[in-house]
Scaffold this active site. Structure first.
Site, mmCIF file in Angstrom:
data_model
loop_
_atom_site.group_PDB
_atom_site.id
_atom_site.type_symbol
_atom_site.label_atom_id
_atom_site.label_comp_id
_atom_site.label_asym_id
_atom_site.label_seq_id
_atom_site.Cartn_x
_atom_site.Cartn_y
_atom_site.Cartn_z
ATOM 1 N N TYR A 7 20.144 37.833 26.838
ATOM 2 C CA TYR A 7 20.643 36.648 27.534
ATOM 3 C C TYR A 7 19.741 35.443 27.292
ATOM 4 O O TYR A 7 18.556 35.580 26.980
ATOM 5 C CB TYR A 7 20.785 36.906 29.041
ATOM 6 C CG TYR A 7 19.484 36.998 29.819
ATOM 7 C CD1 TYR A 7 18.933 35.870 30.438
ATOM 8 C CD2 TYR A 7 18.807 38.208 29.951
ATOM 9 C CE1 TYR A 7 17.749 35.947 31.158
ATOM 10 C CE2 TYR A 7 17.625 38.295 30.675
ATOM 11 C CZ TYR A 7 17.100 37.161 31.273
ATOM 12 O OH TYR A 7 15.921 37.232 31.986
ATOM 13 N N CYS A 8 20.339 34.258 27.438
ATOM 14 C CA CYS A 8 19.595 32.993 27.415
ATOM 15 C C CYS A 8 19.978 32.224 28.676
ATOM 16 O O CYS A 8 20.307 32.826 29.695
ATOM 17 C CB CYS A 8 19.853 32.217 26.119
ATOM 18 S SG CYS A 8 21.591 31.815 25.803
ATOM 19 N N TRP A 9 19.941 30.901 28.628
ATOM 20 C CA TRP A 9 20.178 30.122 29.845
ATOM 21 C C TRP A 9 21.604 30.266 30.360
ATOM 22 O O TRP A 9 21.837 30.561 31.524
ATOM 23 C CB TRP A 9 19.840 28.655 29.601
ATOM 24 C CG TRP A 9 20.055 27.789 30.801
ATOM 25 C CD1 TRP A 9 21.054 26.895 31.019
ATOM 26 C CD2 TRP A 9 19.240 27.749 31.989
ATOM 27 N NE1 TRP A 9 20.932 26.304 32.252
ATOM 28 C CE2 TRP A 9 19.819 26.809 32.870
ATOM 29 C CE3 TRP A 9 18.084 28.417 32.378
ATOM 30 C CZ2 TRP A 9 19.280 26.523 34.121
ATOM 31 C CZ3 TRP A 9 17.553 28.137 33.623
ATOM 32 C CH2 TRP A 9 18.148 27.196 34.478
ATOM 33 N N TYR A 36 21.508 33.575 32.093
ATOM 34 C CA TYR A 36 20.704 33.577 33.315
ATOM 35 C C TYR A 36 21.452 32.942 34.483
ATOM 36 O O TYR A 36 21.292 33.364 35.634
ATOM 37 C CB TYR A 36 19.384 32.826 33.078
ATOM 38 C CG TYR A 36 18.659 32.496 34.356
ATOM 39 C CD1 TYR A 36 17.923 33.472 35.025
ATOM 40 C CD2 TYR A 36 18.736 31.223 34.929
ATOM 41 C CE1 TYR A 36 17.285 33.185 36.225
ATOM 42 C CE2 TYR A 36 18.097 30.930 36.116
ATOM 43 C CZ TYR A 36 17.378 31.912 36.761
ATOM 44 O OH TYR A 36 16.757 31.618 37.946
ATOM 45 N N SER A 60 21.068 33.362 22.689
ATOM 46 C CA SER A 60 21.324 34.802 22.841
ATOM 47 C C SER A 60 22.431 35.259 21.897
ATOM 48 O O SER A 60 22.413 36.403 21.422
ATOM 49 C CB SER A 60 21.686 35.136 24.289
ATOM 50 O OG SER A 60 22.798 34.373 24.733
#
Length: 360
Positions: A99-101, A128, A107
């Protein structure tokens, strides 16, 4: 390498699938990760803190195309490096969740490459921000399922020590000051242990609440709205305010003895200690503060803490938000010696006084 086509979203999944994965990979920057992250996540940033700022500035001020191209090159280099180092020992059937933001390009790039290699990688849908929304939603709901027993009492009465003893005795507890890494008073900062971010605190608080059994009472220490720089969620405070109360009492010598133990580290940096007390100007005269600072420099510890308790902490306690606790008037009185070695035995005595056993 033959590339297999996949429909859009084929590699995406939600929070409800977390238990299916061998590892959770957070590809955000170290600064983003430090602020907060999913429980147990490993940080493998595909952009450094500085690179993310550089790309963002280029995107806003120069060219979205140039920023995207440069970002792709940087991300690709980091992924290549991880394949040769951090993830070089992962087995063929490895299942990572990435995952990323917000579940975007960072991601997405790592998920795509991992699947091309043969790993069964998936991307957290929404990134996130999905986790953050989940935490906020749960903090608004979970406290309603819990019944709190609130330990009240003045500074030095050993409420935190009693809470720890109750935990050791088998009772169910929620240590908010432990989660916030702060004792909740002017002198409450812990040595060499900074407080988490607000978001980080809320994530660990959600995990702590999630682990509690709603069929058993939860012992918690009375707190104001803020613990150091951390704010407590409204719904948790409301439930605590409605909880059954225990008024913890200790003699003045016991309280001073406890404070001398618990705050001994402050005297290791007397100048900093004195500077902290200077923040009380306005509540106390400058001369009073100077007198206290002189006691620090003279290492007259017992006199200092007796003065702080009698002239500052006890009056502040009488003015405090204890009135928010609706059952405080019906609180049972419990005499506790925070300096004694039989804390667990005293905790068992409190449980008996409340008509509870450790398993309840």
């Amino acid at each position: 390498m033959t590339q297999t086509a996949h429909p859009p979203g084929a590699f995406r999944c939600g929070l409800d699938t977390l238990a299916q994965f061998d590892e959770i990979i957070d590809v955000r920057t170290p600064a983003e990760f430090t602020d907060d992250h999913l429980p147990g996540a490993l940080n493998a940033p595909v952009l450094s803190n500085e690179e993310r700022v550089r790309i963002g500035t280029m995107y806003a001020q120069e060219s979205a195309y140039q920023a995207t191209r440069l970002g792709a090159a940087l991300v690709a280099r980091h992924i290549a490096d991880y394949l040769e180092t951090l993830f070089s020992d992962r087995p063929r059937n490895w299942r990572p969740l990435i995952y990323c933001w917000r579940g975007g390009k960072r991601s997405g790039a790592m998920t795509t490459w991992f699947n091309l290699i043969g790993w069964r990688a998936r991307q957290l849908d929404g990134g996130y921000k999905t986790w953050r929304r989940h935490v906020i939603d749960q903090l608004a709901m979970r406290p309603d399922k819990l019944q709190f027993v609130v330990l009240t009492g003045p500074t030095g009465s050993g409420k935190t020590r009693l809470l720890q003893a109750l935990n050791q005795a088998g009772a169910q507890t929620l240590d908010l000051e432990g989660l916030a890494c702060h004792r909740g008073s002017l002198l409450g900062a812990l040595p060499d242990q900074p407080q988490p971010s607000q978001r980080g605190f809320e994530s660990v608080l959600f995990q702590a609440l999630d682990a509690l059994d709603p069929e058993r009472p939860v012992f918690v220490e009375a707190e104001s709205r803020r613990i150091g720089q951390i704010s407590l969620p409204d719904q948790l405070l409301h439930r605590m305010y409605a909880g059954r109360c225990v008024r913890v009492q200790a003699s003045l010598p016991q309280r001073i003895g406890f404070l001398l133990q618990d705050y001994a580290h402050l005297f290791q940096t007397p100048d900093d200690f004195g500077q902290t007390l200077s923040r009380l100007v306005g509540l106390h005269s400058r001369q009073t503060i100077l007198d206290w600072q002189a006691l620090i420099q003279q290492d007259r510890r017992t006199e200092l803490f007796e003065a702080l308790v009698c002239e500052h902490y006890d009056p502040a306690y009488r003015r405090s938000s204890q009135g928010h606790y609706s059952q405080l008037g019906q609180a049972i009185q419990f005499d506790f010696d925070p300096t004694a070695s039989d804390g667990q035995g005293q905790a068992v005595r409190l449980l008996a006084q409340l008509g509870l056993t450790p398993s309840q």
